[in-house]
Design a protein around this motif. Structure first.
Motif, PDB file in Angstrom:
ATOM      1  N   TYR A  23      49.115  33.777  38.285  1.00 42.34           N
ATOM      2  CA  TYR A  23      50.184  33.916  37.302  1.00 42.34           C
ATOM      3  C   TYR A  23      49.635  34.633  36.072  1.00 42.34           C
ATOM      4  O   TYR A  23      48.480  34.437  35.683  1.00 42.34           O
ATOM      5  CB  TYR A  23      50.709  32.538  36.891  1.00 42.34           C
ATOM      6  N   ALA A  24      50.476  35.419  35.442  1.00 44.02           N
ATOM      7  CA  ALA A  24      50.136  36.033  34.154  1.00 44.02           C
ATOM      8  C   ALA A  24      51.400  36.131  33.313  1.00 44.02           C
ATOM      9  O   ALA A  24      52.470  36.465  33.817  1.00 44.02           O
ATOM     10  CB  ALA A  24      49.534  37.417  34.356  1.00 44.02           C
ATOM     11  N   ASP A  25      51.250  35.839  32.025  1.00 45.59           N
ATOM     12  CA  ASP A  25      52.358  36.024  31.093  1.00 45.59           C
ATOM     13  C   ASP A  25      52.619  37.515  30.923  1.00 45.59           C
ATOM     14  O   ASP A  25      51.696  38.322  30.908  1.00 45.59           O
ATOM     15  CB  ASP A  25      52.016  35.437  29.717  1.00 45.59           C
ATOM     16  N   TYR A  26      53.882  37.883  30.776  1.00 46.01           N
ATOM     17  CA  TYR A  26      54.215  39.264  30.462  1.00 46.01           C
ATOM     18  C   TYR A  26      53.628  39.661  29.114  1.00 46.01           C
ATOM     19  O   TYR A  26      53.128  40.755  28.921  1.00 46.01           O
ATOM     20  CB  TYR A  26      55.734  39.464  30.401  1.00 46.01           C
ATOM     21  N   ASP A  27      53.722  38.757  28.172  1.00 44.51           N
ATOM     22  CA  ASP A  27      53.337  39.035  26.801  1.00 44.51           C
ATOM     23  C   ASP A  27      52.583  37.824  26.268  1.00 44.51           C
ATOM     24  O   ASP A  27      53.063  36.693  26.379  1.00 44.51           O
ATOM     25  CB  ASP A  27      54.611  39.278  25.984  1.00 44.51           C
ATOM     26  N   ALA A  28      51.411  38.049  25.683  1.00 46.90           N
ATOM     27  CA  ALA A  28      50.602  36.945  25.162  1.00 46.90           C
ATOM     28  C   ALA A  28      51.334  36.164  24.075  1.00 46.90           C
ATOM     29  O   ALA A  28      51.033  34.998  23.830  1.00 46.90           O
ATOM     30  CB  ALA A  28      49.284  37.484  24.613  1.00 46.90           C
ATOM     31  N   HIS A  29      52.320  36.763  23.456  1.00 44.41           N
ATOM     32  CA  HIS A  29      53.065  36.097  22.386  1.00 44.41           C
ATOM     33  C   HIS A  29      54.245  35.283  22.910  1.00 44.41           C
ATOM     34  O   HIS A  29      54.950  34.642  22.132  1.00 44.41           O
ATOM     35  CB  HIS A  29      53.554  37.127  21.373  1.00 44.41           C
ATOM     36  N   LYS A  30      54.485  35.331  24.217  1.00 44.77           N
ATOM     37  CA  LYS A  30      55.562  34.561  24.839  1.00 44.77           C
ATOM     38  C   LYS A  30      55.003  33.800  26.042  1.00 44.77           C
ATOM     39  O   LYS A  30      55.325  34.101  27.192  1.00 44.77           O
ATOM     40  CB  LYS A  30      56.697  35.479  25.280  1.00 44.77           C
ATOM     41  N   PRO A  31      54.155  32.820  25.802  1.00 42.04           N
ATOM     42  CA  PRO A  31      53.547  32.092  26.922  1.00 42.04           C
ATOM     43  C   PRO A  31      54.591  31.360  27.765  1.00 42.04           C
ATOM     44  O   PRO A  31      55.601  30.887  27.262  1.00 42.04           O
ATOM     45  CB  PRO A  31      52.601  31.105  26.243  1.00 42.04           C
ATOM     46  N   GLY A  32      54.333  31.324  29.059  1.00 45.76           N
ATOM     47  CA  GLY A  32      55.224  30.627  29.981  1.00 45.76           C
ATOM     48  C   GLY A  32      56.280  31.502  30.602  1.00 45.76           C
ATOM     49  O   GLY A  32      57.040  31.052  31.452  1.00 45.76           O
ATOM     50  N   TYR A  33      56.346  32.773  30.196  1.00 43.28           N
ATOM     51  CA  TYR A  33      57.296  33.711  30.772  1.00 43.28           C
ATOM     52  C   TYR A  33      56.487  34.852  31.361  1.00 43.28           C
ATOM     53  O   TYR A  33      55.861  35.626  30.634  1.00 43.28           O
ATOM     54  CB  TYR A  33      58.268  34.229  29.709  1.00 43.28           C
ATOM     55  N   GLY A  34      56.444  34.914  32.688  1.00 43.82           N
ATOM     56  CA  GLY A  34      55.589  35.912  33.310  1.00 43.82           C
ATOM     57  C   GLY A  34      55.906  36.130  34.772  1.00 43.82           C
ATOM     58  O   GLY A  34      57.032  35.938  35.213  1.00 43.82           O
ATOM     59  N   ILE A  35      54.892  36.497  35.497  1.00 44.00           N
ATOM     60  CA  ILE A  35      55.029  36.841  36.908  1.00 44.00           C
ATOM     61  C   ILE A  35      53.984  36.069  37.707  1.00 44.00           C
ATOM     62  O   ILE A  35      52.882  35.825  37.233  1.00 44.00           O
ATOM     63  CB  ILE A  35      54.871  38.363  37.114  1.00 44.00           C
ATOM     64  N   SER A  36      54.368  35.667  38.906  1.00 43.50           N
ATOM     65  CA  SER A  36      53.426  34.975  39.779  1.00 43.50           C
ATOM     66  C   SER A  36      53.427  35.620  41.160  1.00 43.50           C
ATOM     67  O   SER A  36      54.415  36.240  41.566  1.00 43.50           O
ATOM     68  CB  SER A  36      53.779  33.485  39.898  1.00 43.50           C
ATOM     69  N   VAL A  37      52.304  35.478  41.824  1.00 46.44           N
ATOM     70  CA  VAL A  37      52.153  35.934  43.196  1.00 46.44           C
ATOM     71  C   VAL A  37      51.615  34.736  43.975  1.00 46.44           C
ATOM     72  O   VAL A  37      50.629  34.117  43.565  1.00 46.44           O
ATOM     73  CB  VAL A  37      51.182  37.129  43.299  1.00 46.44           C
ATOM     74  N   VAL A  38      52.295  34.394  45.067  1.00 45.90           N
ATOM     75  CA  VAL A  38      51.972  33.183  45.811  1.00 45.90           C
ATOM     76  C   VAL A  38      51.903  33.494  47.301  1.00 45.90           C
ATOM     77  O   VAL A  38      52.760  34.191  47.835  1.00 45.90           O
ATOM     78  CB  VAL A  38      53.047  32.092  45.573  1.00 45.90           C
ATOM     79  N   ARG A  39      50.894  32.967  47.956  1.00 51.45           N
ATOM     80  CA  ARG A  39      50.806  33.105  49.412  1.00 51.45           C
ATOM     81  C   ARG A  39      51.820  32.161  50.069  1.00 51.45           C
ATOM     82  O   ARG A  39      52.006  31.025  49.634  1.00 51.45           O
ATOM     83  CB  ARG A  39      49.412  32.767  49.910  1.00 51.45           C
ATOM     84  N   ALA A  40      52.458  32.636  51.119  1.00 53.17           N
ATOM     85  CA  ALA A  40      53.453  31.816  51.830  1.00 53.17           C
ATOM     86  C   ALA A  40      52.835  30.521  52.336  1.00 53.17           C
ATOM     87  O   ALA A  40      53.478  29.468  52.319  1.00 53.17           O
ATOM     88  CB  ALA A  40      54.059  32.611  52.978  1.00 53.17           C
TER      89      ALA A  40
END
Length: 88
Positions: A23-40
């Motif tokens: 997971y990574a936040d889109y913006d360091a100033h808005k933690p908790g809103y980002g993108i994740s990549v997960v294995r099935a």
């Protein structure tokens, strides 16, 4: 996606090196809103721990030709109420 290039590279590197979830936040100033990549397989293992739950459907790129979708349902004979993860 608006994700900083170095954050994306870090995610890809972690995933290529065996991470099941990154997971990574889109913006360091808005933690908790980002993108994740997960294995099935990681999702499947998590679902196995949810007592009384069954996988109804999984589809790749079903939402806006972009996001995977997972639908859960109550397993046959399962008691009603909130599902709790099984220990172990």
């Amino acid at each position: 996606y608006g994700l900083e290039r170095m954050r994306w590279y870090a995610m890809v590197h972690a995933f290529e090196n065996g991470a099941d979830y990154v997971y990574a936040d889109y913006d360091a100033h808005k933690p908790g809103y980002g993108i994740s990549v997960v294995r099935a397989g990681w999702i499947a293992a998590l679902l196995e721990r949810l007592e009384g739950t069954r996988l109804v459907m999984h589809g790749e790129r079903l939402w806006d030709d972009h996001h995977d979708v997972i639908a859960l349902g109550r397993a046959a004979g399962a008691a009603t109420g909130r599902n709790q993860p099984r220990s172990g």
